[in-house]
Design a protein around this motif. Structure first.
Motif, mmCIF file in Angstrom:
data_model
loop_
_atom_site.group_PDB
_atom_site.id
_atom_site.type_symbol
_atom_site.label_atom_id
_atom_site.label_comp_id
_atom_site.label_asym_id
_atom_site.label_seq_id
_atom_site.Cartn_x
_atom_site.Cartn_y
_atom_site.Cartn_z
ATOM 1 N N ARG A 10 21.588 -19.084 -3.304
ATOM 2 C CA ARG A 10 20.837 -17.404 -3.008
ATOM 3 C C ARG A 10 20.023 -17.397 -2.787
ATOM 4 O O ARG A 10 18.861 -16.400 -2.281
ATOM 5 C CB ARG A 10 22.069 -16.486 -2.054
ATOM 6 N N ASP A 11 19.999 -16.442 -4.485
ATOM 7 C CA ASP A 11 19.118 -15.800 -5.002
ATOM 8 C C ASP A 11 17.052 -16.607 -5.546
ATOM 9 O O ASP A 11 17.201 -17.510 -4.939
ATOM 10 C CB ASP A 11 19.403 -15.795 -6.323
ATOM 11 N N LEU A 12 16.657 -15.646 -4.492
ATOM 12 C CA LEU A 12 14.911 -16.430 -4.406
ATOM 13 C C LEU A 12 14.941 -16.895 -5.567
ATOM 14 O O LEU A 12 13.923 -17.592 -5.260
ATOM 15 C CB LEU A 12 14.270 -15.071 -3.739
ATOM 16 N N GLN A 18 17.000 -20.106 -6.749
ATOM 17 C CA GLN A 18 17.001 -21.094 -6.353
ATOM 18 C C GLN A 18 15.712 -22.075 -5.939
ATOM 19 O O GLN A 18 15.987 -23.405 -5.479
ATOM 20 C CB GLN A 18 17.141 -20.606 -4.748
ATOM 21 N N LYS A 19 14.858 -21.045 -6.704
ATOM 22 C CA LYS A 19 13.352 -22.110 -7.015
ATOM 23 C C LYS A 19 13.869 -23.376 -8.077
ATOM 24 O O LYS A 19 12.215 -24.334 -8.247
ATOM 25 C CB LYS A 19 12.294 -21.171 -7.424
ATOM 26 N N LEU A 29 19.993 -19.339 3.140
ATOM 27 C CA LEU A 29 19.642 -19.230 1.816
ATOM 28 C C LEU A 29 18.117 -19.475 2.196
ATOM 29 O O LEU A 29 17.442 -20.632 1.102
ATOM 30 C CB LEU A 29 20.279 -19.995 0.111
ATOM 31 N N GLY A 30 17.655 -20.475 3.064
ATOM 32 C CA GLY A 30 16.439 -20.620 3.119
ATOM 33 C C GLY A 30 17.013 -22.681 3.757
ATOM 34 O O GLY A 30 17.674 -22.489 4.478
ATOM 35 N N LEU A 90 14.602 -27.130 -0.954
ATOM 36 C CA LEU A 90 15.227 -26.217 -1.947
ATOM 37 C C LEU A 90 15.025 -27.701 -2.638
ATOM 38 O O LEU A 90 15.133 -27.604 -4.222
ATOM 39 C CB LEU A 90 16.374 -25.145 -1.627
#
Length: 219
Positions: A21-23, A26-27, A205-206, A211
């Protein structure tokens, strides 16, 4: 439907979901894929507790040992493309399983908030009287899961069906509950409250596919 929500009990699973979830975290695509895979392994372990076992004898270098071993004929089916790392996590535990793959995606028409599920590619073994594990990381509206199951019906009637997701929304859970048999099992790492107007899970989470594998061009 039997719903197994693993987030109801604290475990190391919380860490993997938090990182997904962490922006910032997660990259890292490699870590994102790995976390999905690890969650798949945890879900596979939990599923294994509900399967059928038979007593077998194993010969060791020193003696014979009696053990209960799993006897289900399992078929793992994942929805491309986000389902690939989840499939790997499940396959690490169910290593003798047969495998199926299917593509299902949202096709948006004039209104970006309205879409239909398009199923195109499908490769599947015989499902008759087998244990089907159908995996899709994001259970948003639930339409992809239902459309996929409908596409699999010509391949035979499974003995039992297990649905596997990482993150779902209450709407999606309700949708699959209303469209699958009562004896179907849903195994899910966590369930969020809502969907936004475009049908994405909130907080979610997008886009799991983007991702995990990079952004795709829109057609």
């Amino acid at each position: 439907m039997y719903i197994h929500n693993l987030s109801l009990q604290n475990s190391v699973l919380n860490t993997f979901i938090s990182e997904m979830r962490d922006l910032g975290i997660q990259k890292d695509r490699m870590r994102f894929r790995r976390n999905i895979e690890r969650i798949g392994a945890i879900l596979a372990y939990e599923i294994s507790k509900s399967l059928s076992y038979k007593t077998s004898t194993v010969k060791t270098p020193l003696a014979h040992c009696t053990m209960d071993l799993m006897e289900n004929d399992i078929v793992l089916c994942s929805i491309l493309r986000a389902g690939v790392p989840l499939h790997n996590g499940l396959l690490n535990y169910f290593d003798k399983a047969e495998n199926a793959f299917i593509s299902a995606y949202r096709h948006h028409k004039e209104n970006p908030e309205n879409f239909e599920i398009i199923v195109e590619y499908l490769a599947c073994p015989d499902l008759e009287n087998k244990t089907l594990i159908l995996a899709d990381p994001m259970l948003a509206t639930g339409q992809s899961m239902v459309a996929t199951f409908e596409a699999l019906k010509p391949f035979g009637k499974p003995k039992d069906v297990h649905l596997v997701s990482v993150i779902g929304a209450n709407d999606g859970v309700d949708y699959v509950k209303n469209n699958f048999c009562k004896n179907t099992h849903l195994w899910i790492a966590t369930i969020d409250d809502t969907l936004n107007s475009k049908g994405y899970i909130v907080p979610g989470l997008g886009d799991a596919g983007d991702l995990a594998f990079g952004k795709k061009l829109q057609q």
